[in-house]
Design an enzyme around this catalytic site. Sequence first.
Site, PDB file in Angstrom:
ATOM      1  N   GLU A 424      57.621  23.058  74.660  1.00 44.14           N
ATOM      2  CA  GLU A 424      56.520  22.226  74.187  1.00 44.14           C
ATOM      3  C   GLU A 424      55.927  21.330  75.274  1.00 44.14           C
ATOM      4  OE1 GLU A 424      54.976  22.411  71.494  1.00 44.14           O
ATOM      5  OE2 GLU A 424      56.276  23.101  69.869  1.00 44.14           O
ATOM      6  N   GLU A 501      61.727  29.839  68.151  1.00 45.78           N
ATOM      7  CA  GLU A 501      62.167  28.971  67.054  1.00 45.78           C
ATOM      8  C   GLU A 501      61.568  29.539  65.783  1.00 45.78           C
ATOM      9  OE1 GLU A 501      61.195  24.793  67.666  1.00 45.78           O
ATOM     10  OE2 GLU A 501      61.810  24.923  69.762  1.00 45.78           O
TER      11      GLU A 501
END
Length: 994
Positions: A424, A501
């Site tokens: 991220e 994820e």
Amino acid sequence: MSLHDLTVQSLVDVAPGDGVRPRAWRRREQWRLDLTGTWRFHYATGLAEAPDACDAADFDDDGWDTQEVPGHWVLGGDGRYGRPIYTNIQLPIPMSPPTVPDANGIGDYRRDFELPSEWSSLGAIRLRFDGVESIGIVAVNGRHVGVVRGSRLATELDVTDVVRPGRNVVHVRVAQWSAQTYVEDQDQWWLPGIFREVTLVGRPAEGIEDYHLLADFHHTTGRGTLTVQLRDATFPVTVEIPELGIKQSWGAADDVAPIPLDAVTPWSPERPRLYQVRLSNDAESIESRIGFRTVRIDGHRWLVNGRQVRIAGVNRHEYDPDRGRVFDEDAAREGLLLMKRHNINAIRTSHYPPHPRLLELTDELGFWVMDECDLETHAFELHGWENNPSDDSAWRTSLVDRMRRTIERDKNHPSVICWSLGNESGTGANLAAMAEEARTLDPSRPVHYEGDYEASYSDLVSRMYAPIPELGDMSAGISSALSPRPAQSSRFRDKPKVLCEYAHAMGNGPGALADYAAEFDRFEDWHGGFIWEWRDHGIRTTTPDGTEFFAYGGDFGEVAHDGSFVMDGLVHSDGRPSPALAEVKQVFSPVTVTAMRDGIVLRNRRHDTDTSDYRFSWVWEVDGERRSDGDLDVPTIDAGGEVTIPLPQLPAEAETVRDSWLTVTVRESADRPWCSEGHEVVVAQARLDRNAAPLLPAPTGSVSAGRIMEVGPVTLSASGRVLSIGGVEVGESGVELWRAPTENDSLGDFGSYEIGDYTATRGYGLPGPSSAARWRAQGLDRLMSQTVSAGAEGDEFVVVERLLPAQGRHGAEVTYRWRRIGDAAGCQVLVSPIRPRTDVTWPRVGFHLLLPGEFERAEWFGGGPGEAYPDSRSASMVGRHASAIDELAFPYAVPQETGHRESLRRLDISGQATSIRLRAFGPDVPGFSLLRHDASELTAARHQHELPESRGVHLYLDAFQHGLGSRSCGPDVLPQYQLWPRAVSFGFTLELAP
Ligand code: IPT
């Protein structure tokens, strides 16, 4: 420069950390002084309060406190040294990079060590730090030797000219916040301190500074090649692989050549075959291990040893409820063994390199590892990625250095099959430079980075929390799934894909694991994914009255925090598996078993191992009673193979008697490092009969009318409330539509964050109110009962009620038809929606009974042993199960819906004195839960310890439950698992058990 000035300067410095060129971690260093243990410690709430000149060799630290290294100073204390802070995306400090606020915990650490005189002959002496959060300014004997940066990375500072035989003093000043904080914004607790080992390492003058062992496997020939790359080595160097009879010496760097090896056994998670290697020269000898495997990307396939990898993975943080990110080898091993027992074969080291020892364990036990660099700049996303360090040239060397240190430290692990640039961090030139660096240092492994949506500098296309349809769309190159630039769709289509994820395991959930697995099996370019995440990060804490609980965000009075978002693991903070882990085990199974009436299909999903180490057995049960059993004759199935075998020979009645079930179990046939012989790998069931669900029998007598109704053993009030069952008092009863919202029910609007389209297409933070918000808006949490009619009708006592909320018009009408059936009381419940809405589901449709608290045990015939919901029911098998009532609920950090078992036939609830027997009937056969708290009590509490004193045992018979989904961070419940208002009818009987 004074320590103060040096600190001021270091805090805002975006340069890489100091130190010598990184090298591979060695478990044994020939010259090593362990500097862990008790250090003297001073804590200040900011630099202005920190003692100056405390790095001086002769500084008097007598008045100082002490602190254990490794450790985090905010843990275990009484708040004297600050407290833990939990944030996910947002930063707990102002967004003004690279500066930090004045309130900045400063920990000064000091200790002595004795340097043995033999060390004077060494070529170099280094002070090694394996983990310091966030930066460490280091002095030895009063001289500044460097700044440690990269909290989860290793640093070796050259102290050769500073140390002297005899007593030496080390000082480390650690700052909680620094410029590095902006690039270490992982979703976890902020835990400052020296939290991994500190060691003094001696290096011989003419040793082998570093080595890279590349053990290739040629899957077409079965041969191997060992390529040894040496850095700063003094020749001659000898390499030995005793097991392969290899002993090869090279006189000079130019002589070094790949070593061909006949017939080696390859390495894989199923068969983690390691070979011991010794590298030596006159000055030193290094023990290492190799596993033969070749990683390659071929079009859209990610191959190891010529076969596609299947990632049945989890994201693993380094975490312990008492010690935070301090590594404990035994606990780490236990965690890995638990993963192995649950068919997990892959780990993403979210979001930083783990303790180096962990990777030796993954080599040994067998896991595919995605090793991730310590990098996350997520907070910048909240400001449109403006000034993102990932794209700011001032940060380039520093980020590239982080990547280099990750790779150099961990390059010799066969389990590591891919490097990840970080998490991220948006996208930018620095990430591309990191990828470049990774390829230069180690061309043998592909590069992963999820934020590179166009896969322009990474080798794998990766997504997080993608909704299921997006998987197929991406495989097909359909552009809606490929924002922001559909033009790149062909590049996507031709790359291997992985979900780094998915399936957010927060609270009760995730749902739809089996649906994801089906897609992974269906599309060749999808290689599976890593569930978010392995373990809750609760911090063991006690309330003022001494009750232990696991704290989450906000529990330490943080100003900015992200609440329970840190409690999203498959495993509780205390290490106990959540119910979801049973689902994971089934869905991730290396061999799938589909049992049907006309045969059993078995598929071997392992990487390179056939099924000869499994044994297969069956049992035939009728009404939960074993009728016969045996071994299943399954031919050996090669990796990737599939067989269909006939059912065992069973008598003809197997197809006609009610509840005739065949259960097939796959077991380990020998002890393994993670389990003993007989360990269940996977279970599957087939129902052999076609009988419809039993219906409530007809009345066998009449009911006695009066102010209190008697229906066999049950007494009812005139309005139909159950008052007692065989003399056992009942506190409350009636139909219930509310369930305590799971975090998937209640989260997911990410309300205040503006992430625009990006949110919608990526599947998390779905637009619109959450299910729980809709349910509440319709008043499903506060329905009021209104009796419409109650009275005898033939042999039945019939009650009609309406359930509606204050001011509301939407709800349900319920008809209860009570009848006597032999020694039991029976009731058929019919629930029909009143003015159902097309935009609001129901949480559940069930019947609730409050029984006295003395009931302790449950034995049932139905689905079990664990809980099941419509989109998480793979592990639920019909059979006879038993449990203490207290074990039927799972203590999620935030209390919520839990414990539902499906497809109930019979249930005995017993206490010391009495047992109540319940039988369940269709057409919508209910499941059940038995809980110490009801749905509204569970709804109101934010922690387990806030639950009120139990009022008794709450029995819920639910004909339907809404699915679980993954909306706390991901897709909502899939349409087929949603509970839409509909007419529902189920029956049950109650009696005292014999
Ligand atoms: C994503 C993060 O990568 C991970 O660290 C964790 O925060 C997870 O989600 C949620 O628990 S970020 C999210 C906004 C998609």
